[in-house]
Design a protein around this motif. Sequence first.
Motif, PDB file in Angstrom:
ATOM      1  N   SER A   1     -10.616   4.957 -13.079  1.00 43.47           N
ATOM      2  CA  SER A   1      -9.958   5.590 -14.209  1.00 43.47           C
ATOM      3  C   SER A   1      -8.629   4.871 -14.402  1.00 43.47           C
ATOM      4  O   SER A   1      -8.016   4.400 -13.435  1.00 43.47           O
ATOM      5  CB  SER A   1      -9.715   7.066 -13.942  1.00 43.47           C
TER       6      SER A   1
ATOM      7  N   SER B   1      -6.890   4.285 -10.819  1.00 48.71           N
ATOM      8  CA  SER B   1      -7.240   5.287  -9.830  1.00 48.71           C
ATOM      9  C   SER B   1      -8.741   5.258  -9.603  1.00 48.71           C
ATOM     10  O   SER B   1      -9.514   5.159 -10.551  1.00 48.71           O
ATOM     11  CB  SER B   1      -6.798   6.661 -10.320  1.00 48.71           C
ATOM     12  N   ASP B   2      -9.153   5.312  -8.355  1.00 47.36           N
ATOM     13  CA  ASP B   2     -10.578   5.462  -8.068  1.00 47.36           C
ATOM     14  C   ASP B   2     -10.727   6.209  -6.757  1.00 47.36           C
ATOM     15  O   ASP B   2      -9.746   6.578  -6.124  1.00 47.36           O
ATOM     16  CB  ASP B   2     -11.301   4.100  -8.052  1.00 47.36           C
ATOM     17  N   ARG B   3     -11.974   6.431  -6.392  1.00 47.63           N
ATOM     18  CA  ARG B   3     -12.237   7.131  -5.135  1.00 47.63           C
ATOM     19  C   ARG B   3     -12.744   6.119  -4.116  1.00 47.63           C
ATOM     20  O   ARG B   3     -13.594   5.294  -4.427  1.00 47.63           O
ATOM     21  CB  ARG B   3     -13.254   8.243  -5.340  1.00 47.63           C
TER      22      ARG B   3
ATOM     23  N   TYR C   1     -11.550   9.690  -0.781  1.00 48.36           N
ATOM     24  CA  TYR C   1     -10.143   9.891  -1.078  1.00 48.36           C
ATOM     25  C   TYR C   1      -9.800   9.255  -2.413  1.00 48.36           C
ATOM     26  O   TYR C   1     -10.386   8.261  -2.825  1.00 48.36           O
ATOM     27  CB  TYR C   1      -9.266   9.267   0.006  1.00 48.36           C
ATOM     28  N   GLN C   2      -8.835   9.837  -3.080  1.00 47.17           N
ATOM     29  CA  GLN C   2      -8.353   9.294  -4.338  1.00 47.17           C
ATOM     30  C   GLN C   2      -7.256   8.268  -4.048  1.00 47.17           C
ATOM     31  O   GLN C   2      -6.303   8.564  -3.343  1.00 47.17           O
ATOM     32  CB  GLN C   2      -7.796  10.425  -5.205  1.00 47.17           C
ATOM     33  N   LYS C   3      -7.426   7.065  -4.565  1.00 49.32           N
ATOM     34  CA  LYS C   3      -6.411   6.029  -4.395  1.00 49.32           C
ATOM     35  C   LYS C   3      -5.795   5.744  -5.753  1.00 49.32           C
ATOM     36  O   LYS C   3      -6.508   5.603  -6.746  1.00 49.32           O
ATOM     37  CB  LYS C   3      -7.027   4.751  -3.839  1.00 49.32           C
ATOM     38  N   VAL C   4      -4.522   5.672  -5.782  1.00 44.97           N
ATOM     39  CA  VAL C   4      -3.796   5.468  -7.035  1.00 44.97           C
ATOM     40  C   VAL C   4      -2.814   4.314  -6.836  1.00 44.97           C
ATOM     41  O   VAL C   4      -2.081   4.297  -5.857  1.00 44.97           O
ATOM     42  CB  VAL C   4      -3.022   6.745  -7.428  1.00 44.97           C
ATOM     43  N   THR C   5      -2.829   3.381  -7.773  1.00 50.76           N
ATOM     44  CA  THR C   5      -1.895   2.257  -7.715  1.00 50.76           C
ATOM     45  C   THR C   5      -1.176   2.131  -9.048  1.00 50.76           C
ATOM     46  O   THR C   5      -1.820   2.111 -10.108  1.00 50.76           O
ATOM     47  CB  THR C   5      -2.626   0.941  -7.398  1.00 50.76           C
ATOM     48  N   PHE C   6       0.137   2.039  -8.954  1.00 52.20           N
ATOM     49  CA  PHE C   6       0.958   1.846 -10.145  1.00 52.20           C
ATOM     50  C   PHE C   6       1.245   0.370 -10.349  1.00 52.20           C
ATOM     51  O   PHE C   6       1.437  -0.380  -9.393  1.00 52.20           O
ATOM     52  CB  PHE C   6       2.309   2.554  -9.971  1.00 52.20           C
TER      53      PHE C   6
ATOM     54  N   TYR D   1       5.161  10.833  -4.467  1.00 55.45           N
ATOM     55  CA  TYR D   1       5.419   9.415  -4.705  1.00 55.45           C
ATOM     56  C   TYR D   1       6.924   9.199  -4.629  1.00 55.45           C
ATOM     57  O   TYR D   1       7.702  10.140  -4.797  1.00 55.45           O
ATOM     58  CB  TYR D   1       4.968   8.997  -6.112  1.00 55.45           C
TER      59      TYR D   1
ATOM     60  N   LYS E   1       8.751  -0.450  -8.034  1.00 58.62           N
ATOM     61  CA  LYS E   1       7.617   0.278  -8.596  1.00 58.62           C
ATOM     62  C   LYS E   1       7.435   1.625  -7.900  1.00 58.62           C
ATOM     63  O   LYS E   1       7.942   1.859  -6.807  1.00 58.62           O
ATOM     64  CB  LYS E   1       6.351  -0.562  -8.508  1.00 58.62           C
ATOM     65  N   VAL E   2       6.698   2.471  -8.558  1.00 61.46           N
ATOM     66  CA  VAL E   2       6.356   3.768  -7.986  1.00 61.46           C
ATOM     67  C   VAL E   2       5.393   3.544  -6.822  1.00 61.46           C
ATOM     68  O   VAL E   2       4.421   2.806  -6.939  1.00 61.46           O
ATOM     69  CB  VAL E   2       5.691   4.668  -9.052  1.00 61.46           C
TER      70      VAL E   2
ATOM     71  N   PHE F   1       2.998   5.277  -3.717  1.00 61.60           N
ATOM     72  CA  PHE F   1       2.299   6.462  -3.218  1.00 61.60           C
ATOM     73  C   PHE F   1       2.772   6.767  -1.799  1.00 61.60           C
ATOM     74  O   PHE F   1       2.897   5.878  -0.962  1.00 61.60           O
ATOM     75  CB  PHE F   1       0.796   6.188  -3.238  1.00 61.60           C
TER      76      PHE F   1
ATOM     77  N   SER G   1      -4.722  14.416   3.095  1.00 58.36           N
ATOM     78  CA  SER G   1      -5.990  13.720   2.885  1.00 58.36           C
ATOM     79  C   SER G   1      -5.812  12.208   2.925  1.00 58.36           C
ATOM     80  O   SER G   1      -6.722  11.485   3.298  1.00 58.36           O
ATOM     81  CB  SER G   1      -6.645  14.145   1.573  1.00 58.36           C
ATOM     82  N   GLU G   2      -4.660  11.732   2.535  1.00 61.70           N
ATOM     83  CA  GLU G   2      -4.377  10.306   2.619  1.00 61.70           C
ATOM     84  C   GLU G   2      -2.870  10.096   2.664  1.00 61.70           C
ATOM     85  O   GLU G   2      -2.122  10.876   2.090  1.00 61.70           O
ATOM     86  CB  GLU G   2      -4.964   9.560   1.417  1.00 61.70           C
TER      87      GLU G   2
ATOM     88  N   THR H   1     -12.311  10.651 -11.363  1.00 55.94           N
ATOM     89  CA  THR H   1     -10.939  10.749 -10.908  1.00 55.94           C
ATOM     90  C   THR H   1     -10.161  11.704 -11.786  1.00 55.94           C
ATOM     91  O   THR H   1     -10.280  11.701 -13.001  1.00 55.94           O
ATOM     92  CB  THR H   1     -10.298   9.362 -10.932  1.00 55.94           C
TER      93      THR H   1
ATOM     94  N   GLN I   1      -3.485  13.013 -12.730  1.00 52.99           N
ATOM     95  CA  GLN I   1      -2.360  13.575 -12.002  1.00 52.99           C
ATOM     96  C   GLN I   1      -1.239  13.884 -12.983  1.00 52.99           C
ATOM     97  O   GLN I   1      -0.888  13.056 -13.818  1.00 52.99           O
ATOM     98  CB  GLN I   1      -1.870  12.596 -10.942  1.00 52.99           C
TER      99      GLN I   1
END
Lengths: 115, 117
Positions: free
Chosen positions: A32, A94-96, A100-105, B35, B42-43, B45, B55-56, B103, B106
């Motif tokens: 996503s 963002s993906d799984r 777990y959900q991983k998000v990268t900016f 975050y 940058k932002v 996580f 969870s992570e 997904t 957020q």
Amino acid sequence: AQSVTQLDSHVSVSEGTPVLLRCNYSSSYSPSLFWYVQHPNKGLQLLLKYTSAATLVKGINGFEAEFKKSETSFHLTKPSAHMSDAAEYFCVVSDRDGGYQKVTFGIGTKLQVIP
Amino acid sequence: EPEVTQTPSHQVTQMGQEVILRCVPISNHLYFYWYRQILGQKVEFLVSFYNNEISEKSEIFDDQFSVERPDGSNFTLKIRSTKLEDSAMYFCASSLATGLAGTDTQYFGPGTRLTVL
């Protein structure tokens, strides 16, 4: 592996001209993609998101983005810039992964609008 | 429209002190995140939290950090002994779990600016 590349750290446009903010991504899964905007001293506001539905996504304030899988791109556009669009814009993937959900900016693109 | 709120908006502390940053996620959301954004960077996580456990987490989230959901509404980030390099804007986010639907979006709070002197 997941990554986001925002190709321009700064973009400057004249008021009333089109805006193009570029974003390329890589993801091992079906991602996503999001664009967030951050005005000075404010939090992050969601502009639009792509979640495997229509590839052309319309967001708030006249922004839209097109998901192009073949080019792994999700560029943000607006036909006519307004002074209030001056802000920093973040592309996010963002993906799984393993449940777990991983998000990268991305690093962000600062948009300057010249009167 | 429901939103994520964070308090305080700005926290100033001395190096070595403990700080607690507070967040109230959107009420029906089940996933919570922290975050941070160091000035000019940058932002990044830090951590995600679901069902009352982490969870992570990223490599930034070391033993100096902890998170807690002490009641049904608050979600906190504690830094035990602050360092100068902890100075940053800290954003809380929450999302609604949708299981197999993909997904989740957020939703971010306005952030807490932490200044460590």
